[in-house]
Design a protein around this motif. Structure first.
Motif, PDB file in Angstrom:
ATOM      1  N   ASN A  74       0.876  -1.162   0.000  1.00 25.30           N
ATOM      2  CA  ASN A  74       0.000   0.000   0.000  1.00 25.30           C
ATOM      3  C   ASN A  74       0.918   1.218   0.000  1.00 25.30           C
ATOM      4  OD1 ASN A  74      -1.604   2.184   0.638  1.00 25.30           O
ATOM      5  ND2 ASN A  74      -2.623   1.209   2.363  1.00 25.30           N
ATOM      6  N   LEU A  75       1.012   1.894  -1.136  1.00 27.87           N
ATOM      7  CA  LEU A  75       1.917   3.027  -1.284  1.00 27.87           C
ATOM      8  C   LEU A  75       1.199   4.370  -1.325  1.00 27.87           C
ATOM      9  CD1 LEU A  75       4.423   1.340  -3.756  1.00 27.87           C
ATOM     10  CD2 LEU A  75       4.817   1.907  -1.354  1.00 27.87           C
ATOM     11  N   ASP A  76       0.012   4.398  -0.747  1.00 28.11           N
ATOM     12  CA  ASP A  76      -0.714   5.661  -0.644  1.00 28.11           C
ATOM     13  C   ASP A  76       0.065   6.627   0.237  1.00 28.11           C
ATOM     14  OD1 ASP A  76      -2.678   7.592  -0.903  1.00 28.11           O
ATOM     15  OD2 ASP A  76      -4.071   6.634   0.501  1.00 28.11           O
ATOM     16  N   PHE A  77      -0.198   7.911   0.060  1.00 31.02           N
ATOM     17  CA  PHE A  77       0.393   8.915   0.934  1.00 31.02           C
ATOM     18  C   PHE A  77       0.021   8.608   2.380  1.00 31.02           C
ATOM     19  CE2 PHE A  77      -0.080  12.272  -2.655  1.00 31.02           C
ATOM     20  CZ  PHE A  77       1.094  11.840  -3.249  1.00 31.02           C
ATOM     21  N   PHE A  78       0.939   8.880   3.285  1.00 31.14           N
ATOM     22  CA  PHE A  78       0.720   8.597   4.695  1.00 31.14           C
ATOM     23  C   PHE A  78       1.359   9.709   5.516  1.00 31.14           C
ATOM     24  CE2 PHE A  78       2.097   6.350   8.652  1.00 31.14           C
ATOM     25  CZ  PHE A  78       0.840   6.082   9.147  1.00 31.14           C
ATOM     26  N   ARG A  79       0.566  10.401   6.276  1.00 35.01           N
ATOM     27  CA  ARG A  79       1.048  11.501   7.119  1.00 35.01           C
ATOM     28  C   ARG A  79       1.790  12.553   6.310  1.00 35.01           C
ATOM     29  NH1 ARG A  79       3.018   7.480  11.901  1.00 35.01           N
ATOM     30  NH2 ARG A  79       0.954   7.039  12.726  1.00 35.01           N
ATOM     31  N   GLY A  80       1.322  12.827   5.126  1.00 28.21           N
ATOM     32  CA  GLY A  80       1.939  13.804   4.241  1.00 28.21           C
ATOM     33  C   GLY A  80       1.982  13.291   2.817  1.00 28.21           C
ATOM     34  N   PRO A  81       2.677  14.023   1.940  1.00 28.07           N
ATOM     35  CA  PRO A  81       2.674  13.660   0.516  1.00 28.07           C
ATOM     36  C   PRO A  81       3.734  12.638   0.105  1.00 28.07           C
ATOM     37  CG  PRO A  81       3.696  15.793   0.807  1.00 28.07           C
ATOM     38  CD  PRO A  81       3.236  15.352   2.167  1.00 28.07           C
ATOM     39  N   GLU A  82       3.932  11.641   0.918  1.00 25.86           N
ATOM     40  CA  GLU A  82       4.846  10.540   0.604  1.00 25.86           C
ATOM     41  C   GLU A  82       4.274   9.262   1.210  1.00 25.86           C
ATOM     42  OE1 GLU A  82       7.797  10.279  -1.002  1.00 25.86           O
ATOM     43  OE2 GLU A  82       8.359  12.367  -1.296  1.00 25.86           O
ATOM     44  N   ALA A 113       1.469  15.985  -9.633  1.00 27.42           N
ATOM     45  CA  ALA A 113       0.034  16.301  -9.720  1.00 27.42           C
ATOM     46  C   ALA A 113      -0.710  15.751  -8.508  1.00 27.42           C
ATOM     47  CB  ALA A 113      -0.554  15.741 -11.015  1.00 27.42           C
ATOM     48  N   ARG A 114      -0.337  14.568  -8.074  1.00 30.10           N
ATOM     49  CA  ARG A 114      -0.991  13.981  -6.898  1.00 30.10           C
ATOM     50  C   ARG A 114      -0.706  14.815  -5.654  1.00 30.10           C
ATOM     51  NH1 ARG A 114       0.936   8.952  -5.575  1.00 30.10           N
ATOM     52  NH2 ARG A 114      -0.985   8.519  -4.454  1.00 30.10           N
ATOM     53  N   ILE A 115       0.532  15.292  -5.517  1.00 27.05           N
ATOM     54  CA  ILE A 115       0.861  16.152  -4.375  1.00 27.05           C
ATOM     55  C   ILE A 115       0.073  17.450  -4.464  1.00 27.05           C
ATOM     56  CG2 ILE A 115       2.686  17.503  -3.256  1.00 27.05           C
ATOM     57  CD1 ILE A 115       4.666  15.291  -4.100  1.00 27.05           C
ATOM     58  N   ARG A 116       0.051  18.067  -5.636  1.00 24.96           N
ATOM     59  CA  ARG A 116      -0.687  19.337  -5.806  1.00 24.96           C
ATOM     60  C   ARG A 116      -2.168  19.159  -5.469  1.00 24.96           C
ATOM     61  NH1 ARG A 116       2.449  19.407 -10.737  1.00 24.96           N
ATOM     62  NH2 ARG A 116       4.254  20.726 -10.368  1.00 24.96           N
ATOM     63  N   ARG A 117      -2.731  18.037  -5.867  1.00 21.70           N
ATOM     64  CA  ARG A 117      -4.158  17.799  -5.648  1.00 21.70           C
ATOM     65  C   ARG A 117      -4.461  17.467  -4.183  1.00 21.70           C
ATOM     66  NH1 ARG A 117      -4.725  14.432  -9.604  1.00 21.70           N
ATOM     67  NH2 ARG A 117      -4.365  12.522  -8.426  1.00 21.70           N
ATOM     68  N   ARG A 118      -3.674  16.597  -3.576  1.00 17.16           N
ATOM     69  CA  ARG A 118      -4.003  16.103  -2.238  1.00 17.16           C
ATOM     70  C   ARG A 118      -3.325  16.858  -1.106  1.00 17.16           C
ATOM     71  NH1 ARG A 118      -3.505   9.787  -2.277  1.00 17.16           N
ATOM     72  NH2 ARG A 118      -4.103  10.099  -0.117  1.00 17.16           N
ATOM     73  N   HIS A 119      -2.226  17.535  -1.415  1.00 18.83           N
ATOM     74  CA  HIS A 119      -1.494  18.274  -0.376  1.00 18.83           C
ATOM     75  C   HIS A 119      -1.091  19.651  -0.900  1.00 18.83           C
ATOM     76  CE1 HIS A 119      -1.219  14.918   2.409  1.00 18.83           C
ATOM     77  NE2 HIS A 119      -1.084  14.159   1.335  1.00 18.83           N
ATOM     78  N   PRO A 120      -2.067  20.471  -1.276  1.00 16.56           N
ATOM     79  CA  PRO A 120      -1.730  21.775  -1.862  1.00 16.56           C
ATOM     80  C   PRO A 120      -0.931  22.675  -0.918  1.00 16.56           C
ATOM     81  CG  PRO A 120      -4.079  21.634  -1.368  1.00 16.56           C
ATOM     82  CD  PRO A 120      -3.508  20.267  -1.162  1.00 16.56           C
ATOM     83  N   HIS A 121      -1.066  22.460   0.374  1.00 16.96           N
ATOM     84  CA  HIS A 121      -0.301  23.250   1.351  1.00 16.96           C
ATOM     85  C   HIS A 121       1.199  22.989   1.269  1.00 16.96           C
ATOM     86  CE1 HIS A 121      -1.107  19.342   3.144  1.00 16.96           C
ATOM     87  NE2 HIS A 121       0.028  19.509   3.801  1.00 16.96           N
ATOM     88  N   ALA A 122       1.599  21.892   0.611  1.00 20.49           N
ATOM     89  CA  ALA A 122       3.013  21.535   0.495  1.00 20.49           C
ATOM     90  C   ALA A 122       3.669  22.178  -0.728  1.00 20.49           C
ATOM     91  CB  ALA A 122       3.167  20.015   0.423  1.00 20.49           C
ATOM     92  N   ILE A 123       2.881  22.829  -1.574  1.00 21.64           N
ATOM     93  CA  ILE A 123       3.371  23.387  -2.831  1.00 21.64           C
ATOM     94  C   ILE A 123       3.653  24.879  -2.657  1.00 21.64           C
ATOM     95  CG2 ILE A 123       2.804  23.764  -5.269  1.00 21.64           C
ATOM     96  CD1 ILE A 123       3.090  20.816  -4.454  1.00 21.64           C
ATOM     97  N   GLY A 124       4.792  25.304  -3.183  1.00 19.71           N
ATOM     98  CA  GLY A 124       5.155  26.714  -3.139  1.00 19.71           C
ATOM     99  C   GLY A 124       4.310  27.532  -4.093  1.00 19.71           C
ATOM    100  N   ILE A 136      10.110  19.390  -6.811  1.00 13.45           N
ATOM    101  CA  ILE A 136       9.132  18.311  -6.725  1.00 13.45           C
ATOM    102  C   ILE A 136       9.405  17.402  -7.918  1.00 13.45           C
ATOM    103  CG2 ILE A 136       6.692  17.698  -6.776  1.00 13.45           C
ATOM    104  CD1 ILE A 136       6.141  20.485  -5.575  1.00 13.45           C
ATOM    105  N   GLU A 137       9.677  16.151  -7.631  1.00 17.67           N
ATOM    106  CA  GLU A 137      10.044  15.201  -8.681  1.00 17.67           C
ATOM    107  C   GLU A 137       8.928  15.086  -9.707  1.00 17.67           C
ATOM    108  OE1 GLU A 137      10.451  10.461  -8.837  1.00 17.67           O
ATOM    109  OE2 GLU A 137      11.800  11.439  -7.411  1.00 17.67           O
ATOM    110  N   GLU A 138       9.303  15.170 -10.986  1.00 18.77           N
ATOM    111  CA  GLU A 138       8.305  15.054 -12.049  1.00 18.77           C
ATOM    112  C   GLU A 138       8.887  14.297 -13.238  1.00 18.77           C
ATOM    113  OE1 GLU A 138       5.446  14.435 -13.043  1.00 18.77           O
ATOM    114  OE2 GLU A 138       4.506  16.351 -12.635  1.00 18.77           O
ATOM    115  N   PHE A 139       8.700  12.990 -13.201  1.00 21.31           N
ATOM    116  CA  PHE A 139       9.105  12.137 -14.310  1.00 21.31           C
ATOM    117  C   PHE A 139       7.893  11.507 -14.994  1.00 21.31           C
ATOM    118  CE2 PHE A 139      12.944  12.115 -11.629  1.00 21.31           C
ATOM    119  CZ  PHE A 139      13.878  12.530 -12.568  1.00 21.31           C
ATOM    120  N   GLY A 140       6.700  11.983 -14.648  1.00 19.31           N
ATOM    121  CA  GLY A 140       5.491  11.414 -15.215  1.00 19.31           C
ATOM    122  C   GLY A 140       5.047  10.145 -14.517  1.00 19.31           C
ATOM    123  N   LEU A 141       5.697   9.796 -13.404  1.00 18.00           N
ATOM    124  CA  LEU A 141       5.352   8.599 -12.642  1.00 18.00           C
ATOM    125  C   LEU A 141       4.471   8.977 -11.458  1.00 18.00           C
ATOM    126  CD1 LEU A 141       8.971   7.111 -12.612  1.00 18.00           C
ATOM    127  CD2 LEU A 141       7.049   6.366 -14.040  1.00 18.00           C
TER     128      LEU A 141
END
Length: 177
Positions: A74-82, A113-124, A136-141
């Motif tokens: 289960n690799l869902d985000f846990f206690r933050g965007p990781e 995109a997942r971080i931006r959507r689920r944890h917008p407070h973490a984005i500058g 923020i890592e962006e390789f399309g994965l």
């Protein structure tokens, strides 16, 4: 042949963790796998020191990973965007031991995109860096490349991942060699 799966993930921290483990194991059985859940093992009563308990749990979980043919994570985000850090270690350990790893996440899209959507407070403010100015890592994965490259990821739940794993096992059994 994949018969047994170590069930990695933050599910062990849920308030209903043992019930969740039983659900996951039953789901595994419906797909023809034996599920090995970390909470199947209890710390012996004589191990009362928290550090010794942690060491016991570590060794027991490593033993389950060693015993398993593959890992379902289960690799869902846990206690933050990781994902959960313990789960990430278990995935890495299994990969290093040559065991197949299959992961699942609840939503699609790239990692950024997942971080931006689920944890917008973490984005500058620029939408490209985090609030601390780090890339923020962006390789399309859908996850960090160190998880997404070695582990096929299913967008969905454990049942959907198990269905894919079952198809993988059937393909492997049917292929010569």
């Amino acid at each position: 042949m994949i018969r047994s799966l170590y069930l990695a993930g933050p599910d062990v921290f849920r308030p209903d963790a043992r019930e969740r483990g039983a659900e996951l194991k039953a789901l595994c059985a419906r797909h023809g796998f034996e599920g090995l859940f970390p909470l199947d093992q209890d710390v012996p009563g004589h191990v009362t020191d928290p550090v010794e308990q942690a060491k016991w749990i570590y060794r027991a979980n490593i033993g389950l990973i060693e015993r398993a043919d593959a890992v379902l994570a289960n690799l869902d985000f846990f206690r933050g965007p990781e994902p959960d850090s313990g789960t990430c270690f278990e995935v890495g350990y299994a990969v290093a031991r040559g065991k197949p790893v299959f992961g699942y996440i609840p939503d699609g899209g790239t990692f950024a995109a997942r971080i931006r959507r689920r944890h917008p407070h973490a984005i500058g403010p620029d939408g490209v860096l985090d609030v601390h100015g780090w890339s923020i890592e962006e390789f399309g994965l859908p996850l960090n490349l160190m998880l997404a490259v070695p582990a096929p990821l299913v967008v969905g739940d454990a049942g959907m991942a198990l269905a894919q794993l079952e198809r993988y096992r059937e393909r492997m059994a049917a292929s010569p060699g």
